[in-house]
Scaffold this active site. Structure first.
Site, PDB file in Angstrom:
ATOM      1  N   ARG A 139      -4.840 -10.358  -6.503  1.00 27.73           N
ATOM      2  CA  ARG A 139      -4.698 -10.374  -5.043  1.00 27.73           C
ATOM      3  C   ARG A 139      -5.026 -11.756  -4.504  1.00 27.73           C
ATOM      4  O   ARG A 139      -5.921 -12.434  -5.002  1.00 27.73           O
ATOM      5  CB  ARG A 139      -5.643  -9.354  -4.397  1.00 27.73           C
ATOM      6  CG  ARG A 139      -5.338  -7.904  -4.725  1.00 27.73           C
ATOM      7  CD  ARG A 139      -6.247  -6.987  -3.910  1.00 27.73           C
ATOM      8  NE  ARG A 139      -6.039  -5.586  -4.227  1.00 27.73           N
ATOM      9  CZ  ARG A 139      -5.111  -4.814  -3.658  1.00 27.73           C
ATOM     10  NH1 ARG A 139      -4.297  -5.339  -2.755  1.00 27.73           N
ATOM     11  NH2 ARG A 139      -4.987  -3.545  -3.997  1.00 27.73           N
ATOM     12  N   GLY A 140      -4.310 -12.147  -3.456  1.00 25.20           N
ATOM     13  CA  GLY A 140      -4.633 -13.385  -2.749  1.00 25.20           C
ATOM     14  C   GLY A 140      -4.467 -14.620  -3.619  1.00 25.20           C
ATOM     15  O   GLY A 140      -3.814 -14.618  -4.659  1.00 25.20           O
TER      16      GLY A 140
ATOM     17  N   THR B 283       2.096  -9.331  -0.248  1.00 22.22           N
ATOM     18  CA  THR B 283       2.836 -10.113  -1.253  1.00 22.22           C
ATOM     19  C   THR B 283       4.145 -10.630  -0.678  1.00 22.22           C
ATOM     20  O   THR B 283       4.538 -11.787  -0.911  1.00 22.22           O
ATOM     21  CB  THR B 283       3.128  -9.242  -2.482  1.00 22.22           C
ATOM     22  OG1 THR B 283       1.893  -8.835  -3.070  1.00 22.22           O
ATOM     23  CG2 THR B 283       3.961  -9.983  -3.507  1.00 22.22           C
TER      24      THR B 283
ATOM     25  N   ASP C 285       1.107   3.626  -1.252  1.00 21.61           N
ATOM     26  CA  ASP C 285       0.843   4.353  -0.008  1.00 21.61           C
ATOM     27  C   ASP C 285       2.117   4.691   0.769  1.00 21.61           C
ATOM     28  O   ASP C 285       2.053   5.426   1.752  1.00 21.61           O
ATOM     29  CB  ASP C 285      -0.073   3.539   0.903  1.00 21.61           C
ATOM     30  CG  ASP C 285      -1.474   3.381   0.336  1.00 21.61           C
ATOM     31  OD1 ASP C 285      -1.795   4.090  -0.640  1.00 21.61           O
ATOM     32  OD2 ASP C 285      -2.241   2.555   0.865  1.00 21.61           O
TER      33      ASP C 285
ATOM     34  N   GLU D 122      -7.914   7.987   1.886  1.00 20.76           N
ATOM     35  CA  GLU D 122      -9.090   7.119   1.814  1.00 20.76           C
ATOM     36  C   GLU D 122      -9.386   6.392   3.121  1.00 20.76           C
ATOM     37  O   GLU D 122     -10.526   6.001   3.389  1.00 20.76           O
ATOM     38  CB  GLU D 122      -8.908   6.087   0.695  1.00 20.76           C
ATOM     39  CG  GLU D 122      -7.703   5.185   0.893  1.00 20.76           C
ATOM     40  CD  GLU D 122      -7.496   4.202  -0.250  1.00 20.76           C
ATOM     41  OE1 GLU D 122      -8.490   3.876  -0.910  1.00 20.76           O
ATOM     42  OE2 GLU D 122      -6.352   3.770  -0.451  1.00 20.76           O
TER      43      GLU D 122
ATOM     44  N   MET E 278      -6.960   6.775 -11.030  1.00 23.20           N
ATOM     45  CA  MET E 278      -6.218   7.446 -12.098  1.00 23.20           C
ATOM     46  C   MET E 278      -4.747   7.589 -11.696  1.00 23.20           C
ATOM     47  O   MET E 278      -3.844   7.409 -12.515  1.00 23.20           O
ATOM     48  CB  MET E 278      -6.815   8.830 -12.371  1.00 23.20           C
ATOM     49  CG  MET E 278      -8.208   8.808 -12.964  1.00 23.20           C
ATOM     50  SD  MET E 278      -8.907  10.464 -13.067  1.00 23.20           S
ATOM     51  CE  MET E 278      -7.735  11.242 -14.163  1.00 23.20           C
ATOM     52  N   ILE E 279      -4.511   7.900 -10.415  1.00 22.53           N
ATOM     53  CA  ILE E 279      -3.144   8.137  -9.944  1.00 22.53           C
ATOM     54  C   ILE E 279      -2.306   6.868 -10.017  1.00 22.53           C
ATOM     55  O   ILE E 279      -1.156   6.882 -10.466  1.00 22.53           O
ATOM     56  CB  ILE E 279      -3.169   8.691  -8.504  1.00 22.53           C
ATOM     57  CG1 ILE E 279      -3.667  10.137  -8.510  1.00 22.53           C
ATOM     58  CG2 ILE E 279      -1.792   8.605  -7.856  1.00 22.53           C
ATOM     59  CD1 ILE E 279      -3.874  10.726  -7.127  1.00 22.53           C
ATOM     60  N   ARG E 280      -2.859   5.754  -9.585  1.00 19.50           N
ATOM     61  CA  ARG E 280      -2.034   4.540  -9.524  1.00 19.50           C
ATOM     62  C   ARG E 280      -1.796   3.923 -10.903  1.00 19.50           C
ATOM     63  O   ARG E 280      -0.960   3.032 -11.040  1.00 19.50           O
ATOM     64  CB  ARG E 280      -2.662   3.524  -8.580  1.00 19.50           C
ATOM     65  CG  ARG E 280      -3.916   2.836  -9.077  1.00 19.50           C
ATOM     66  CD  ARG E 280      -4.397   1.838  -8.051  1.00 19.50           C
ATOM     67  NE  ARG E 280      -5.283   0.843  -8.640  1.00 19.50           N
ATOM     68  CZ  ARG E 280      -5.601  -0.311  -8.061  1.00 19.50           C
ATOM     69  NH1 ARG E 280      -5.111  -0.605  -6.878  1.00 19.50           N
ATOM     70  NH2 ARG E 280      -6.396  -1.165  -8.656  1.00 19.50           N
TER      71      ARG E 280
END
Length: 537
Positions: free
Chosen positions: A201-202, A229, A257, A356, A415-417
């Site tokens: 990131r970044g 991004t 998301d 979240e 876990m999902i991602r």
């Protein structure tokens, strides 16, 4: 009826905004005559073309905009054996995709985007292409599939043999070595989660990135990442254009998301919803197996609650769904605590699913914490699942007479991602990759590729970075969730009115000059209509 091709004009964002504020009700737009020069400003430019009946094409840049003498070549797909049975090899030059598909008899034709797909002429010969692929931001199912299909598509359809991967995100352009990517090396990566190229990131330094692109002789860059991004990709494109480099910069939008504006859906979303079902099922089993059992499941959704909403609808075991777009409160009449107590008395158990980003204002208010942000500029979120679980336990511990509960909190977000993409997302990623490389080979640049109303389109960078897609809580989809869970809506009349106002989006008209909106002549309106109707969709 044959139409004279509309002349493209470049319009700055402030000019468009001013024009909308002054004369938003004007629907018919003027096509500037071919003799009039395109007006350019120093601010961010938008490439717009107008037609009859309020038709607006929000076009994407082309290499010939700043390299006018660039040579084109016949598309090698016309001799490809796999395409020999295709009825129509190439997309018509004037094919566009409408942003708004539901219209009324009196509606303006509105905003359109250029349709994605192979063109008759390409601006790169296979032997001269040197392509680079980079992945940035958080993980998402399908990243490896996009990488694989970009590499295989370039090789199998266009004969491109020089493709490299940039390791570690944007910083990898100038801080890491590249890795050679071939059909053999990427053959099985779609079966794995994460990204084989690594990510970060970044840390973007646009000048250093373009220096690296120039030094390495890269002339096609495929950037896979979310809205942050793609903002960086837009800066890379602008710097490439400023230096006059023959280099196509293409974005493939990614966010688990599903919060990228304009597009139908982001890749990895279907896989995330499917995987979320496992957590919800586990929470339901735990809850119904004990007296007054409560299962709390936290899912991804920083600013948008799409995963929580769709997982709730798919499950039908969820009793309450909480998302960032819909405020909620704990105490008092029709508050969350009252609803939990009523549901436990009626059913003996319940499942709560929350995104979240839900309830962050309630946590911050209670804990008096200052905002902090990560390297991508995203606000650090507090664990709303843990906080809510504690609040529910505390509430029932104080109840008289005694009201014992058993609460289990499940957080499957990372876990999902990390899971591989499912079959649906694999097909979707393949189409995205192919549409992206067709656009780059045809000389288009400074765009992202994604479906709009079911048709893949080339969308200017600014369109997906100017705002985020969010659940519309005044829409029927959210009403379906409320009907499924039978939860209170938690909204005051003021909340509903604010949500309706947030939905409204002004039309972006074609501008002539700095701030003016202009009406189309009868001739241009007639020609524009006939021209579009002659094309195929």
């Amino acid at each position: 009826m044959q139409m004279e091709a509309p002349t493209v004009v470049f319009a700055s964002a402030p000019a468009i905004t001013a024009g909308v504020q002054q004369q938003q009700k004007i629907l018919d737009l003027k096509v500037m005559p071919a003799t009039a020069p395109a007006r350019k400003t120093k601010s961010a430019k938008k490439k717009l073309a107008g037609g009859g009946g309020g038709y607006v094409l929000e076009d994407v840049p082309h290499l010939t905009d700043f390299l006018p003498h660039l040579q084109s070549y016949p598309n090698p797909l016309q001799d490809h054996p796999a395409y020999s049975v295709v009825k129509q090899y190439f997309v018509n030059a004037d094919d566009t995709v409408s942003k708004k598909i539901v219209v009324h008899e009196s509606s303006a034709r509105g905003t359109h985007f250029r349709r994605a797909g192979p063109r008759q002429r390409v601006y790169f010969q296979p032997g001269e292409v040197s392509a680079a692929i980079v992945t940035c931001g958080g993980l998402c199912p399908g990243l490896n599939t996009v990488i694989r299909e970009l590499v295989c598509g370039l090789h199998d359809m266009y004969g491109v043999t020089s493709v490299v991967g940039i390791e570690g995100g944007y910083k990898g352009f100038y801080a890491r070595n590249t890795v050679e990517l071939t059909p053999r090396s990427v053959n099985g990566i779609h079966k794995r989660g994460g990204t084989v190229l690594g990510t970060s990131r970044g840390g973007q330094d646009t000048a250093k990135i373009v220096d690296s692109i120039q030094d390495r002789g890269i002339n096609q860059v495929y950037i896979i990442g979310g809205d942050g991004t793609q903002k960086g990709a837009a800066l890379v494109h602008e710097e490439v254009q400023r230096r006059g480099l023959k280099c196509a910069v293409v974005g493939v939008p990614k966010t688990i998301d599903n919060d990228i504006a304009v597009i139908d859906k982001s890749f990895g979303f279907d896989s995330a919803v499917e995987e979320a079902q496992r957590a919800i099922n586990a929470a339901h089993v735990e809850a119904e197996s004990t007296e007054n059992g409560i299962g709390v499941v936290k899912l991804m959704g920083r600013n948008s609650g799409f995963i929580a909403m769709h997982a709730t609808l798919a499950s039908r075991d969820v009793d309450c769904c909480l998302i960032p777009e819909s405020p909620f409160f704990l105490d008092g009449k029709d508050g969350l605590f009252q609803f939990v107590e009523r549901r436990l008395r009626d059913n003996g158990h319940m499942v709560i699913v929350l995104a979240e980003g839900a309830g962050q204002d309630l946590i911050a208010k209670g804990m008096h914490l200052a905002d902090t942000h990560d390297a991508s500029g995203n606000k650090h979120l507090l664990d709303v699942g843990l906080w809510l679980s504690h609040k529910i336990k505390e509430h029932f511990r104080k109840k008289k007479p005694n009201f014992p509960i058993t609460l289990k909190y499940i957080d499957p977000t990372y876990m999902i991602r990390a899971v591989p993409s499912n079959a649906s997302d694999n097909v979707y990623c393949t189409l995205l990759a192919h549409s992206a490389l067709h656009g780059a080979m045809a000389g288009y640049t400074g765009f992202v590729v994604a479906p709009v109303n079911g048709r893949h389109a080339y969308i200017p960078f600014y369109r997906i970075t100017e705002k985020q897609n969010k659940v519309v809580i005044t829409d029927r989809m959210w009403a379906r969730v409320l009907c499924s869970t039978n939860q209170p809506c938690f909204l005051s009349p003021e909340d509903v009115e604010k949500a309706r106002q947030d939905e409204e989006e002004p039309q972006i008209p074609l501008v002539e000059g700095e701030n003016s909106l202009v009406k189309a002549s009868p001739m241009s309106m007639s020609n524009g209509h006939d021209h579009l109707c002659n094309g195929t969709s």
